[in-house]
Write a protein that holds these residues in place. Structure first.
Motif, short mmCIF file in Angstrom:
data_model
loop_
_atom_site.label_atom_id
_atom_site.label_comp_id
_atom_site.label_asym_id
_atom_site.label_seq_id
_atom_site.Cartn_x
_atom_site.Cartn_y
_atom_site.Cartn_z
N THR A 342 46.21 10.39 -31.16
CA THR A 342 46.87 11.03 -32.29
C THR A 342 47.17 10.00 -33.37
O THR A 342 47.49 8.84 -33.07
CB THR A 342 48.18 11.69 -31.81
OG1 THR A 342 47.88 12.59 -30.75
CG2 THR A 342 48.86 12.44 -32.93
N SER A 343 47.09 10.39 -34.61
CA SER A 343 47.36 9.47 -35.70
C SER A 343 48.75 8.86 -35.56
O SER A 343 49.74 9.56 -35.34
CB SER A 343 47.27 10.21 -37.04
OG SER A 343 47.63 9.36 -38.11
N GLY A 344 48.82 7.52 -35.67
CA GLY A 344 50.09 6.82 -35.53
C GLY A 344 50.38 6.40 -34.11
O GLY A 344 51.38 5.72 -33.85
N TYR A 345 49.52 6.79 -33.17
CA TYR A 345 49.69 6.45 -31.76
C TYR A 345 48.47 5.70 -31.26
O TYR A 345 47.43 5.65 -31.92
CB TYR A 345 49.90 7.71 -30.91
CG TYR A 345 51.24 8.38 -31.11
CD1 TYR A 345 52.30 8.14 -30.24
CD2 TYR A 345 51.44 9.24 -32.19
CE1 TYR A 345 53.53 8.75 -30.43
CE2 TYR A 345 52.67 9.86 -32.39
CZ TYR A 345 53.70 9.60 -31.50
OH TYR A 345 54.92 10.20 -31.69
N GLU A 346 48.61 5.12 -30.08
CA GLU A 346 47.47 4.51 -29.41
C GLU A 346 47.44 4.97 -27.97
O GLU A 346 48.49 5.20 -27.36
CB GLU A 346 47.55 2.98 -29.48
CG GLU A 346 48.80 2.38 -28.87
CD GLU A 346 48.87 0.88 -29.07
OE1 GLU A 346 47.87 0.30 -29.53
OE2 GLU A 346 49.91 0.29 -28.76
N ARG A 347 46.24 5.13 -27.44
CA ARG A 347 46.07 5.58 -26.06
C ARG A 347 46.14 4.37 -25.14
O ARG A 347 45.42 3.40 -25.31
CB ARG A 347 44.72 6.28 -25.92
CG ARG A 347 44.27 6.54 -24.50
CD ARG A 347 44.79 7.76 -23.83
NE ARG A 347 44.92 8.97 -24.59
CZ ARG A 347 45.47 10.06 -24.05
NH1 ARG A 347 45.92 10.03 -22.80
NH2 ARG A 347 45.62 11.14 -24.76
N VAL A 348 47.08 4.41 -24.21
CA VAL A 348 47.27 3.33 -23.25
C VAL A 348 46.67 3.76 -21.92
O VAL A 348 47.00 4.83 -21.40
CB VAL A 348 48.77 3.00 -23.07
CG1 VAL A 348 48.96 1.97 -21.98
CG2 VAL A 348 49.37 2.53 -24.38
N GLU A 354 47.55 7.20 -17.88
CA GLU A 354 47.32 6.95 -19.29
C GLU A 354 48.21 7.87 -20.11
O GLU A 354 48.65 8.93 -19.64
CB GLU A 354 45.85 7.12 -19.65
CG GLU A 354 45.26 8.48 -19.40
CD GLU A 354 43.78 8.49 -19.79
OE1 GLU A 354 43.48 8.92 -20.92
OE2 GLU A 354 42.96 8.08 -18.95
N LEU A 355 48.51 7.44 -21.31
CA LEU A 355 49.36 8.21 -22.21
C LEU A 355 49.25 7.61 -23.60
O LEU A 355 48.60 6.57 -23.79
CB LEU A 355 50.81 8.24 -21.75
CG LEU A 355 51.72 7.03 -22.08
CD1 LEU A 355 53.16 7.38 -21.77
CD2 LEU A 355 51.30 5.79 -21.33
N GLU A 356 49.90 8.24 -24.57
CA GLU A 356 49.92 7.71 -25.93
C GLU A 356 51.32 7.20 -26.27
O GLU A 356 52.32 7.89 -26.01
CB GLU A 356 49.50 8.79 -26.93
CG GLU A 356 48.03 9.17 -26.83
CD GLU A 356 47.62 10.18 -27.89
OE1 GLU A 356 48.47 10.52 -28.76
OE2 GLU A 356 46.46 10.62 -27.86
#
Length: 490
Positions: A342-348, A354-356
């Motif tokens: 999602t814009s403004g987030y990063e996928r970890v 996993e999550l953002e």
């Protein structure tokens, strides 16, 4: 002059002489054992502080104040209050000391709250050096606490009040089974009746450092019994502000006195933090020591960073507001944002899930308590991917959340707190429990927490989002997004 008569209400106010030479002017403070007065040595025209004891000749209070004078006089160090004279007038003892202009550390903490780490390290370093000098002369202070640390002009730090000090070679003042000291700062071995050692003073220094950085006492409770129990058995509450000081605080608060570092080691560690010219990251050796010390502390979140990263949108809602804070190097390289995030987030993508998370947050990796921690300024996200088995606890996740979840222990230990919105729910075929928690210290609301525990294939997964109580909406946005994007990995 009658013992206990107050010069401020006497016709002799400003003219009262003690020992024929020390003129008292105003009372600086008072307690159960006596009072401290500002005065002037008329013989050499020097400012002094004069401590009177509420005791009479032949009583135990006289010996106590004389021992205080002997203990302080033994230690020649700039960070130990200087004793000029002892006067016994009509059986009433007085200690004449140097006058330190400033305030006590207790007064500063009451006014300003938590201190920056470097300032706390500087004060702690001076106290540690004072203790080292005292221990070298066979003196144990036994009452290190904020009220006995004076902050003088020019940044000077002075350890004072050796009233219950132990002096090697002298008979103990207290009888067997009798306790003296300030409970919230007293080492567990002393409460257990063991003979005090230098490590006991270092425990008190650890409590002092914790209070300076975290803004509250780690073991003080609402009753004497509660405080004693906390010192003896409770784990150290999570360190949320401490970064560079976390290893030394955690080490000093080891229940086993033999596990605490030496005064020399403590001094070196504090000097490293106090003299750092850039935001301090623990050295590799400190990180190694921290892993060992974490094993002795329940949820010792010692590595948490509270340094705000560059101005980014922490919750994916546009540019960050307010001035741009300075950045600190991340403990490890952050994963690059996934093209699908999602814009403004990063996928970890971690090994187990996993999550953002908001772009630019610091990633701290997995600690000794199976927690993955992500931070930005005063905001924090904790993820625990299946550390606990449901079968080892209870099928009632609400009970686990309320009574057993390690991540909520600070809430259970706090002076006062509220919980709301507690509920159980079914999501994606698994049972969950969630709630909102507010932590309060004194009259100040401090932290707002959104928490969810989930039963996924017989393991308990935990998500905790927290931040300033005044910014509930931001915390809730973070929580909602993390819950929506959290996916366990098989």
């Amino acid at each position: 002059m009658v013992v206990g008569e107050d010069p401020e209400t006497s016709a002799m106010a400003g003219q009262w002489l003690v020992g024929g030479r020390y003129r008292l002017t105003e009372r600086l403070g008072a307690g159960g054992m006596g009072a401290v007065w500002a005065g002037r040595d008329t013989l050499v025209d020097r400012e002094v502080a004069v401590k009177e004891a509420h005791a009479t000749e032949g009583g135990p209070g006289v010996e106590r104040i004389l021992r205080e004078a002997r203990a302080a006089a033994r230690v020649d160090h700039p960070a130990v209050v200087t004793v000029h004279d002892v006067v016994v007038e009509d059986g009433h003892p007085w200690i004449v000391m140097e006058r330190v202009h400033g305030e006590s550390l207790a007064a500063r903490l009451e006014r300003d709250g938590a201190l920056p780490e470097r300032e706390a390290a500087r004060i702690g370093l001076e106290v540690a050096q004072a203790l080292a000098a005292a221990h070298a002369r066979g003196v144990l202070h036994r009452d290190v606490k904020p009220g006995n640390v004076l902050l003088g002009s020019g940044g000077r730090v002075v350890l004072t009040d050796f009233g219950i000090a132990y002096i090697a070679g002298e008979e103990a003042l207290t009888r067997s089974g009798e306790f003296v000291g300030s409970l919230a700062y007293t080492a567990p071995e002393r409460m257990g009746g063991q003979r005090p050692e230098p490590a006991s003073d270092l425990w008190s220094l650890g409590v002092l450092l914790y209070e300076m950085v975290e803004g509250g006492s780690p073991f003080r409770r609402g009753s004497m019994e509660g405080t004693v129990g906390a010192v003896l058995t409770a784990e150290v509450p999570p360190l949320r502000r401490a970064v560079a000081l976390a290893p030394v605080i955690t080490a000093l608060l080891a229940k086993d006195p033999t596990a605490r570092p030496t005064t020399r080691t403590v001094t070196e560690m504090l000097r490293d933090v106090a003299t750092a010219t850039v935001p301090v990251r623990p050295s590799s050796a400190a990180r190694s020591r921290r892993r060992v010390w974490w094993a002795a502390a329940l949820f010792g979140a010692a590595a948490l960073a509270v340094v705000t990263p560059p101005a980014v949108d922490r919750f994916g809602d546009g540019p960050a507001s307010g001035p741009s804070p300075s950045a600190s190097p991340a403990p490890r390289t952050s994963p690059k944002p996934s093209p699908t995030a999602t814009s403004g987030y990063e996928r970890v993508r971690e090994a187990e899930f996993e999550l953002e998370v908001p772009a630019g947050w610091r990633h701290h990796g997995e600690n000794a308590h199976a927690q993955y921690i992500y931070t930005s300024g005063e905001y924090e996200l904790i993820v625990v991917p299946g550390r606990d088995a449901v079968a080892d606890y209870t099928d009632d996740l609400m009970t686990y959340q309320r009574e057993m979840e390690m991540e909520l222990q600070p809430y259970r230990d706090t002076e006062w707190g509220t919980a709301s919105g507690l509920r159980t729910l079914e999501v994606d075929g698994h049972t969950s429990a969630e709630g909102q928690f507010t932590w309060q210290h004194g009259e100040v609301l401090q932290r707002y927490v959104r928490n969810r525990v989930m039963n996924i294939d017989g393991r308990i997964h935990v998500l905790v989002a927290s931040g300033p109580e005044a910014e509930r909406d931001a915390v809730s946005r973070l929580y909602d997004h993390v819950v929506k994007t959290y996916t366990p990995r098989s």
